[in-house]
Write an enzyme that holds these catalytic residues in place. Structure first.
Site, mmCIF file in Angstrom:
data_model
loop_
_atom_site.group_PDB
_atom_site.id
_atom_site.type_symbol
_atom_site.label_atom_id
_atom_site.label_comp_id
_atom_site.label_asym_id
_atom_site.label_seq_id
_atom_site.Cartn_x
_atom_site.Cartn_y
_atom_site.Cartn_z
ATOM 1 N N GLU A 158 45.975 32.740 35.622
ATOM 2 C CA GLU A 158 45.947 32.540 33.733
ATOM 3 C C GLU A 158 46.315 31.781 33.083
ATOM 4 O O GLU A 158 47.059 30.331 33.294
ATOM 5 C CB GLU A 158 46.485 34.118 33.626
ATOM 6 N N GLY A 196 52.391 43.875 31.568
ATOM 7 C CA GLY A 196 52.965 43.900 30.315
ATOM 8 C C GLY A 196 53.916 44.483 30.466
ATOM 9 O O GLY A 196 54.663 44.854 29.760
ATOM 10 N N ASP A 251 42.957 41.569 38.394
ATOM 11 C CA ASP A 251 43.010 42.553 38.128
ATOM 12 C C ASP A 251 41.541 42.207 37.217
ATOM 13 O O ASP A 251 40.816 42.987 37.069
ATOM 14 C CB ASP A 251 43.335 43.594 37.448
ATOM 15 N N THR A 252 41.022 40.908 36.638
ATOM 16 C CA THR A 252 40.671 40.749 35.570
ATOM 17 C C THR A 252 39.593 40.307 36.465
ATOM 18 O O THR A 252 37.532 40.058 35.726
ATOM 19 C CB THR A 252 41.161 39.774 35.173
ATOM 20 N N SER A 262 54.935 42.776 35.553
ATOM 21 C CA SER A 262 53.408 43.165 35.921
ATOM 22 C C SER A 262 52.966 43.616 34.533
ATOM 23 O O SER A 262 53.338 44.266 34.188
ATOM 24 C CB SER A 262 52.490 42.699 36.974
ATOM 25 N N ARG A 287 45.476 52.818 34.534
ATOM 26 C CA ARG A 287 43.727 52.465 34.695
ATOM 27 C C ARG A 287 43.914 53.195 35.984
ATOM 28 O O ARG A 287 44.119 53.338 37.186
ATOM 29 C CB ARG A 287 44.509 50.716 35.116
ATOM 30 N N GLU A 292 50.508 32.464 34.101
ATOM 31 C CA GLU A 292 51.328 32.815 35.402
ATOM 32 C C GLU A 292 50.152 32.495 35.891
ATOM 33 O O GLU A 292 48.615 31.822 36.345
ATOM 34 C CB GLU A 292 51.432 34.283 34.925
#
Length: 398
Positions: free
Chosen positions: A273, A161, A292-293, A159, A370, A285
């Site tokens: 996504e 990246g 999160d977006t 997840s 983050r 995906e």
């Protein structure tokens, strides 16, 4: 439905497996609805633990630990918030009568790139990039040759990246294959090798399901969220709402999202996504939870993605969601490794009209972790993006 009082007999109880920033916002929404909340994560002082009634710290891959806690708490629903969970334990618990959100099968499929790609491309038949699966470096070499260089390699469990590597030539295969597996979530022995494309736009189609009074299920999509990442970055940085893609592209994205989510089933929000490359609209995906977006929905929508997920988890409807204003979100990242971080210049960022800040409360930092998000509204998306970029550039993590 009857909702009792938290910590007393008759309370409705939700339990989260994973207590990050997305879980924190869900717990806050659950608290507002008078629900009892329990958070389980692998480390203490996780963001969602700050606002929950109770917390547990365990190895999330330990099936016996997960089963023990859930049987002790006996929640009305179990919500998964992270990838590195023992999904076999969830399947067992669901068979015993526990409610897993969205459902145990969907969680298991979404957390495995190989299973998800087979479901999307081969069963549901939505468009995707060209791909192949591999378990050895020789198989990766063959896949790259068949697909064509450059190609991208991802571990089956991943997840944000983690473990994503671009391979430009055969000489890089051995090293990139090892890197991908090293940075996988949980236990990964296989990878997916994908066609490398030039991504023009990225969308997240938040798609949600909730039960109807007559026993049926309603599936709906929200207007797509657009997001972007810097070159060679595979984690979320910035998103805005509404998207700026043509309506026909948005319609295709929503159609693909509905088809995949209806096949996965269950209840709650799915973050689907979508990649846009030229005239291609491709499924990428899906996360079996708020995305999160979708943090931007705390500013753009009248009912944010976290509240929708909580409603669906306990069997409540969300018949309509309105986009009330253009908005944008930009993450606040750490650039060091430190315990008990501090945030500088918050007051300067908040001098910008329409800006809000959410600091997640994580107890420690590491490079590019983050740590918070800046939200902003504007008369249009362009203005909102300018505000979050300026505000996030002012805030330093020390």
């Amino acid at each position: 439905m009857e909702i009792g009082t938290p910590l007393l007999e008759g309370a409705k109880k939700l339990l989260w497996l994973g207590g990050g920033e997305l879980g924190k916002e869900m717990v806050i929404e659950a608290q507002r609805m008078g629900l009892e909340t329990v958070v389980v994560d692998r480390y203490d002082m996780a963001p969602a633990m700050h606002v929950a009634h109770r917390k547990y710290v365990v190895n999330m891959l330990d099936g016996n630990a997960i089963r023990s806690i859930i049987k002790k708490e006996h929640p009305d629903a179990i919500i998964t918030e992270i990838e590195a969970i023992n999904t076999d334990a969830l399947l067992d618990l669901e068979q015993e009568g526990f409610r897993v959100i969205p459902n145990a099968r969907a969680v298991k499929i979404c957390m495995n790139r190989l299973d998800l790609r087979m479901l999307a491309a081969e069963k549901v038949k939505v468009p995707t990039t060209a791909y192949a699966f591999a378990e050895t470096s020789e198989e990766v070499k063959k896949a790259c040759k068949d697909i064509g260089y450059p190609c991208i390699i991802k571990p089956e469990m991943s997840s944000s990246g983690h473990g994503h590597e671009v391979i430009y030539s055969e000489s890089e295969v051995e090293e990139k294959f090892k890197e991908a597996l090293t940075h996988a979530r949980g236990k990964s022995s296989k990878v997916i090798v994908e066609e490398f494309i030039n991504i023009d736009r990225e969308l997240t189609v938040l798609t949600y399901r909730y039960p109807l009074i007559d026993g049926g299920v309603q599936t709906k999509t929200l207007p797509p969220i657009e997001h972007q990442r810097p070159k060679d970055v595979y984690y979320y940085v910035e998103s805005w709402h509404p998207s700026t893609v043509p309506e026909d592209v948005a319609a295709r994205a929503r159609e693909y999202a509905m088809r995949v989510v209806d096949e996965l089933g269950g209840f709650g929000v799915f973050g689907v996504e979508i990649l846009i490359s030229g005239n291609r609209v491709l499924f990428s995906e899906v996360s079996p939870r708020p995305h999160d977006t979708g943090l931007v929905t705390m500013a753009s929508l009248d009912i944010n993605e976290f509240q929708i997920h909580v409603r669906s988890a306990i069997g409540l409807p969300t018949p309509e969601v309105k986009l009330v204003t253009p908005a944008a979100a930009h993450v606040i990242l750490a650039n060091n490794e430190k315990w008990a971080p501090k945030f500088i210049n918050v007051e300067k960022a908040l001098e910008i009209p329409g800006v809000q800040i959410r600091l997640f409360g994580k107890p420690s930092t590491y490079y590019k972790r983050r740590m918070g998000v800046v939200l902003a509204t504007g008369k249009d998306v362009k203005e909102a993006k300018e505000k979050v970029r300026k505000a996030s550039s002012l805030i330093l993590v020390s």
